[in-house]
Design a protein around this motif. Structure first.
Motif, PDB file in Angstrom:
ATOM      1  N   HIS A 154       0.840  -1.191   0.000  1.00 32.27           N
ATOM      2  CA  HIS A 154       0.000   0.000   0.000  1.00 32.27           C
ATOM      3  C   HIS A 154       0.877   1.244   0.000  1.00 32.27           C
ATOM      4  O   HIS A 154       2.037   1.203   0.387  1.00 32.27           O
ATOM      5  N   THR A 183      -3.903   7.143   2.453  1.00 30.76           N
ATOM      6  CA  THR A 183      -3.473   5.758   2.303  1.00 30.76           C
ATOM      7  C   THR A 183      -4.300   5.067   1.225  1.00 30.76           C
ATOM      8  O   THR A 183      -5.396   5.520   0.901  1.00 30.76           O
ATOM      9  N   ASP A 222      -4.818   1.863   1.939  1.00 29.99           N
ATOM     10  CA  ASP A 222      -5.171   0.736   2.803  1.00 29.99           C
ATOM     11  C   ASP A 222      -6.397   1.073   3.649  1.00 29.99           C
ATOM     12  O   ASP A 222      -6.295   1.757   4.666  1.00 29.99           O
TER      13      ASP A 222
END
Length: 193
Positions: A4, A59, A61
């Motif tokens: 990620h 992010t 993620d």
């Protein structure tokens, strides 16, 4: 293992914490997408409202984003408040104050609050703010582990010291340090934030 991407940015005053909008009311607004070409699926971790600035983590993620938003990780803000704040008012903030949230009264959790001895060195803001020539102002640090809508602003107002400028300086162990306005930096986010 899924790789990620993570970034930290200095979100400027006046920018929304989203990448785009289809809303006609928001077509003149500024969005995070202006700050660079981010990988597909990049999302902000939490939000900073349009009038707040400072550290925003991004992010790809989603699980990490959920974890940071829901696990009580410390978020530290520096607030420029209207007036010469007293130790008594700082102690009220530390204990938690009653604010309005979703039409109900809400008691904030105890938090860390202290007055800063000197003015922090932040990038100049695009929109001028009232300064000490128009009456006393104080900089305070507030570290909270919850994130209700406009919580820090509501907290300082609840003790009679409205926030004039709000800058998030830290999320967990990740600090803004000396970033410039609109700066983007790729980072590693440790699992022990």
């Amino acid at each position: 293992m899924n790789n990620h991407n993570h970034f930290k940015i200095y979100k400027p005053y006046g920018m929304l914490s989203q990448f785009a909008s289809n809303s006609t009311q928001q077509k003149r607004k500024r969005f995070l997408g202006e700050l660079g070409n981010f990988p597909e699926g990049t999302m902000p971790i939490g939000r900073l409202d349009e009038k707040s600035e400072g550290l925003l983590l991004l992010t790809t993620d989603g699980k990490l984003s959920d974890y940071i938003n829901s696990s009580g990780i410390e978020k530290e803000y520096y607030a420029l408040v209207d007036g010469a704040i007293t130790q008594e008012k700082i102690e009220e903030l530390q204990k938690g104050v009653e604010i309005g949230f979703d039409g109900k009264k809400y008691q904030t959790k105890p938090c860390k609050v202290f007055k800063l001895e000197s003015e922090p060195d932040f990038p100049e803001r695009s929109k001028k703010i009232r300064d000490a020539r128009h009456g006393p102002v104080s900089w305070v640090s507030l570290t909270i582990t919850e994130g209700k809508f406009r919580q820090v602003r509501k907290m300082t107002s609840a003790v009679g010291f409205p926030t004039l400028r709000l800058v998030r300086v830290r999320v967990g162990n990740i600090a803004i340090n000396n970033m410039k306005n609109e700066e983007v930096r790729p980072i590693n986010i440790p699992s022990t934030l």
